[in-house]
Enzyme design. Structure first.
Site, PDB file in Angstrom:
ATOM      1  N   ALA A 140      -1.189  13.544   1.100  1.00  0.00           N
ATOM      2  CA  ALA A 140      -2.066  12.626   1.834  1.00  0.00           C
ATOM      3  C   ALA A 140      -3.457  12.773   1.234  1.00  0.00           C
ATOM      4  O   ALA A 140      -4.357  13.351   1.820  1.00  0.00           O
ATOM      5  CB  ALA A 140      -2.073  12.948   3.324  1.00  0.00           C
ATOM      6  N   ILE A 141      -3.609  12.295   0.001  1.00  0.00           N
ATOM      7  CA  ILE A 141      -4.874  12.435  -0.719  1.00  0.00           C
ATOM      8  C   ILE A 141      -5.910  11.478  -0.134  1.00  0.00           C
ATOM      9  O   ILE A 141      -7.060  11.832   0.064  1.00  0.00           O
ATOM     10  CB  ILE A 141      -4.693  12.137  -2.228  1.00  0.00           C
ATOM     11  CG1 ILE A 141      -3.522  12.937  -2.817  1.00  0.00           C
ATOM     12  CG2 ILE A 141      -5.984  12.384  -2.991  1.00  0.00           C
ATOM     13  CD1 ILE A 141      -3.644  14.414  -2.783  1.00  0.00           C
ATOM     14  N   LEU A 176      -6.622   8.363  -1.536  1.00  0.00           N
ATOM     15  CA  LEU A 176      -7.259   7.561  -2.596  1.00  0.00           C
ATOM     16  C   LEU A 176      -8.649   8.062  -3.009  1.00  0.00           C
ATOM     17  O   LEU A 176      -9.536   7.255  -3.304  1.00  0.00           O
ATOM     18  CB  LEU A 176      -7.366   6.081  -2.173  1.00  0.00           C
ATOM     19  CG  LEU A 176      -6.066   5.280  -2.121  1.00  0.00           C
ATOM     20  CD1 LEU A 176      -6.348   3.873  -1.583  1.00  0.00           C
ATOM     21  CD2 LEU A 176      -5.417   5.180  -3.496  1.00  0.00           C
ATOM     22  N   ASN A 200      -2.100  -1.849  -5.599  1.00  0.00           N
ATOM     23  CA  ASN A 200      -1.586  -0.856  -4.672  1.00  0.00           C
ATOM     24  C   ASN A 200      -1.611  -1.461  -3.270  1.00  0.00           C
ATOM     25  O   ASN A 200      -2.652  -1.519  -2.634  1.00  0.00           O
ATOM     26  CB  ASN A 200      -2.457   0.401  -4.751  1.00  0.00           C
ATOM     27  CG  ASN A 200      -1.976   1.503  -3.850  1.00  0.00           C
ATOM     28  OD1 ASN A 200      -1.165   1.281  -2.954  1.00  0.00           O
ATOM     29  ND2 ASN A 200      -2.468   2.703  -4.080  1.00  0.00           N
ATOM     30  N   CYS A 234      -0.178   2.248  -0.280  1.00  0.00           N
ATOM     31  CA  CYS A 234      -0.636   3.602  -0.001  1.00  0.00           C
ATOM     32  C   CYS A 234      -0.481   3.900   1.491  1.00  0.00           C
ATOM     33  O   CYS A 234      -1.053   3.211   2.330  1.00  0.00           O
ATOM     34  CB  CYS A 234      -2.095   3.806  -0.411  1.00  0.00           C
ATOM     35  SG  CYS A 234      -2.646   5.491  -0.047  1.00  0.00           S
ATOM     36  N   GLY A 263      10.782   7.356  -8.405  1.00  0.00           N
ATOM     37  CA  GLY A 263      11.147   8.098  -7.210  1.00  0.00           C
ATOM     38  C   GLY A 263      11.965   9.321  -7.584  1.00  0.00           C
ATOM     39  O   GLY A 263      13.173   9.235  -7.775  1.00  0.00           O
ATOM     40  N   GLY A 264      11.287  10.444  -7.747  1.00  0.00           N
ATOM     41  CA  GLY A 264      11.999  11.717  -7.946  1.00  0.00           C
ATOM     42  C   GLY A 264      12.669  11.904  -9.282  1.00  0.00           C
ATOM     43  O   GLY A 264      13.604  12.701  -9.404  1.00  0.00           O
ATOM     44  N   GLY A 295       6.412  10.779 -11.502  1.00  0.00           N
ATOM     45  CA  GLY A 295       5.325  11.136 -10.598  1.00  0.00           C
ATOM     46  C   GLY A 295       5.184  12.628 -10.451  1.00  0.00           C
ATOM     47  O   GLY A 295       4.734  13.328 -11.363  1.00  0.00           O
TER      48      GLY A 295
END
Lengths: 262, 304
Positions: free
Chosen positions: B70-71, B73, B128, B131, B244-245, B266
């Site tokens: 939970a950066i 942005l 984006n 988010c 995704g992963g 990522g």
């Protein structure tokens, strides 16, 4: 910054839940300075998913050795505590901005709380070569957690132990021990600290009105370790009223405690 | 001769492996470990019009086979990016994709317009709209089809670079959202952003993250993401970037076979910063072994 495999030479239990790991990797050993950290991949595959950051507790550049000291905290450190001599550990490092000791200075004080003493052992060894007095304060809550810091330090470093359970040295908080020495006339020109935040906050409070160079090393959960993801923020004051989040991994882990929002 | 190149509508990449936004900074943090020109592209950290402070700590927490983040942005804002970061990046010859996020349609439009003329180091714009960690904007635009197509249309008018829309998985039907982005004029879709999740600290009895809610990434989400790419491929005409992963070549192949013409790596870069280069080499060997001249032969083959 290197991404490399370091060979595990020795795993040693130093105290309850506390271990040291001696590693061999020439370039890491020569490139690391006090305050730097290693970002270590502790397992293969997806568990644990992230690397773990560990500050460097000492190096022997000539032999290509370096050491970390860590406390058992969870799955990652448990795996690491079971490493065997000969294992190759995937290391990213040295990372971060280390301590920057002053040019001209006679007396340095270092305060370490728990395993936070690790980077200060490295620093104390380097400082002893250029200072008249290097005074280390080392505090633990229980005597069982006390690591034999004297084994990591050259002769001449003054070691002051405090245990909260009163099982050794001064009975009480390491910051109270230090305060009593200040009252008796100790006048350090620079102070380094690493440990739990409440401890570091008390140290900063003690020096609020004194003109002493202060450098504290902070800890935060990290993902990338190199500044890319902004996952390890520390709130830093800007001007009178504003703050920004800096990255513990890249902008730190060493910060001026008076700039930190506690 | 194996060709690792891939074509996503108007966007041509040297390899189908990109670094996902938020995990590779502005591209320079990993520069001492690799030649960044060997990457297909780097989608740089999300940019907003004004500087963003980001969320209070803790911002990340490890989870089974993954992590929540939970950066919020955190970024220096458009002006500082253009004046301070971009000139340096311009010299690097790395292929960069700007990821942009706004609170309003107007902000997205300004960001796209400014960045499209900022310099040729930027090869595409990624919207984006997914988010999960900001109060306004972000995911708001990516969960209602009519809101999304209206936004994409407005950005499309000023966007002279290939336009990518990054979709959130936190919707009932992603194909509906995908079609809305396509209708609005998107050239490419990238999917998926993180899944919303939460970890509770049972000692403090409160959510662990400073933002309470975070986005799940890592291998834990991979099968969920593969399914969404598979279904979206069948619903739109425009090319897809899957993510995704992904950690291993087989993971990437699943996305290609589900219909992605490129993939993004990522959080795997956190544990192994060289993941993208390793996969690039492995894909080359795979295509050789399979007697395939290029990636094209396997894109979408899972649909039969």
């Amino acid at each position: 910054m290197l991404l490399c495999k370091a060979k595990v030479l020795r795993v040693e239990k130093l105290a309850i839940d506390c271990f040291s790991l001696l590693l061999e990797e020439k370039n890491l050993a020569t490139g690391s300075l006090p305050g730097h950290f290693l970002h270590i991949r502790v397992g293969e595959g997806p568990a644990p998913f992230l690397r773990r950051p560990f500050s460097i507790a000492g190096t022997s550049p000539g032999e290509g050795f370096l050491q970390i000291i860590f406390r058992l905290r969870g799955a990652g450190t448990r795996i690491l505590s079971r490493a065997c001599p000969g294992d190759m550990l995937d290391c990213l490092g040295p990372l971060g901005n280390g301590f920057r000791p002053r040019e001209n200075c006679k007396i340095s004080v270092l305060l370490g709380g728990g395993v936070g003493v690790a980077p200060l052992l490295f620093l104390a060894r380097r400082l002893k070569e250029v200072r008249e007095r290097v005074v280390l304060y080392y505090g633990v809550s229980r005597g069982l957690e006390k690591i034999p810091v004297q084994n990591f330090l050259p002769p001449g470093v003054e070691i002051n132990l405090a245990t909260e359970d009163g099982s050794g040295g001064f009975a009480g908080l390491v910051t109270d021990l230090h305060r009593s020495h200040l009252q008796r006339g100790l006048r350090p020109e620079e102070v380094f600290a690493c440990g739990p935040r409440p401890m570091m906050q008390r140290v900063a409070g003690m020096y609020r009105d004194k003109k002493v160079d202060m450098q504290f090393s902070f800890e935060e959960r990290m993902a990338c370790g190199v500044g890319a993801c902004h996952g390890c923020p520390i709130e830093i004051k800007v001007g009178d009223s504003d703050t920004v989040f800096k990255r513990v991994c890249r902008d730190g882990p060493v910060f001026n405690p008076y700039e930190v929002v506690w | 001769m194996i060709d690792l190149g891939t074509r996503l509508g108007p966007l041509k990449l040297k390899t189908p492996f990109m670094a996902a936004s938020g995990t590779f900074g502005f591209g320079e943090e990993f520069a001492s470990l690799m030649d960044l020109r060997d990457l297909g592209a780097i989608v740089i950290n999300g940019l907003t019009l004004m500087p963003r402070k980001g969320n209070p700590p803790p911002r990340i927490v490890e989870t089974p086979a993954g992590m929540l983040n939970a950066i919020g942005l955190q970024n220096p804002g458009l002006d500082v990016f253009l004046s301070r970061e971009l000139p340096r990046l311009q010299k690097s010859q790395v292929k960069l994709i700007a990821n942009i996020a706004g609170d309003t349609e107007e902000e997205y439009v300004i960001l796209a317009r400014e960045l499209c003329t900022a310099g040729d180091v930027l090869i595409a714009i990624e919207l984006n709209v997914s988010c999960p960690n900001v109060q306004r904007g972000g995911i708001f635009f990516g969960t209602t089809p009519s809101t999304l197509s209206s936004l994409v249309e407005k950005v499309r008018r000023v966007c002279t670079l290939p336009l990518i829309v990054k979709l959130t998985p936190n919707v009932t039907d992603i194909t509906e959202i995908a079609r809305a982005a396509e209708d609005g004029g998107a050239d490419i879709l990238s999917l998926v952003n993180t899944f919303q999740g939460m970890v509770i600290d049972t000692v403090s009895r409160r959510p662990f993250l400073g933002n309470k809610i975070g986005g799940l990434s890592g291998p834990a989400m991979r099968p969920l993401a593969v399914r969404l790419v598979y279904e979206t491929y069948a619903s739109v005409e425009i090319p897809l970037i899957g993510m995704g992963g992904i950690e291993a070549l087989d993971d990437a192949l699943q996305f290609f076979m589900a219909g992605a013409a490129a993939v993004a790596i990522g959080s795997a870069s956190f544990s192994d910063p060289l993941t993208i280069l390793r996969l690039t080499g492995e894909l080359k060997n795979y295509l050789q072994r399979m007697n395939l001249p290029s990636l094209e032969g396997i894109i979408g083959v899972a649909h039969g």
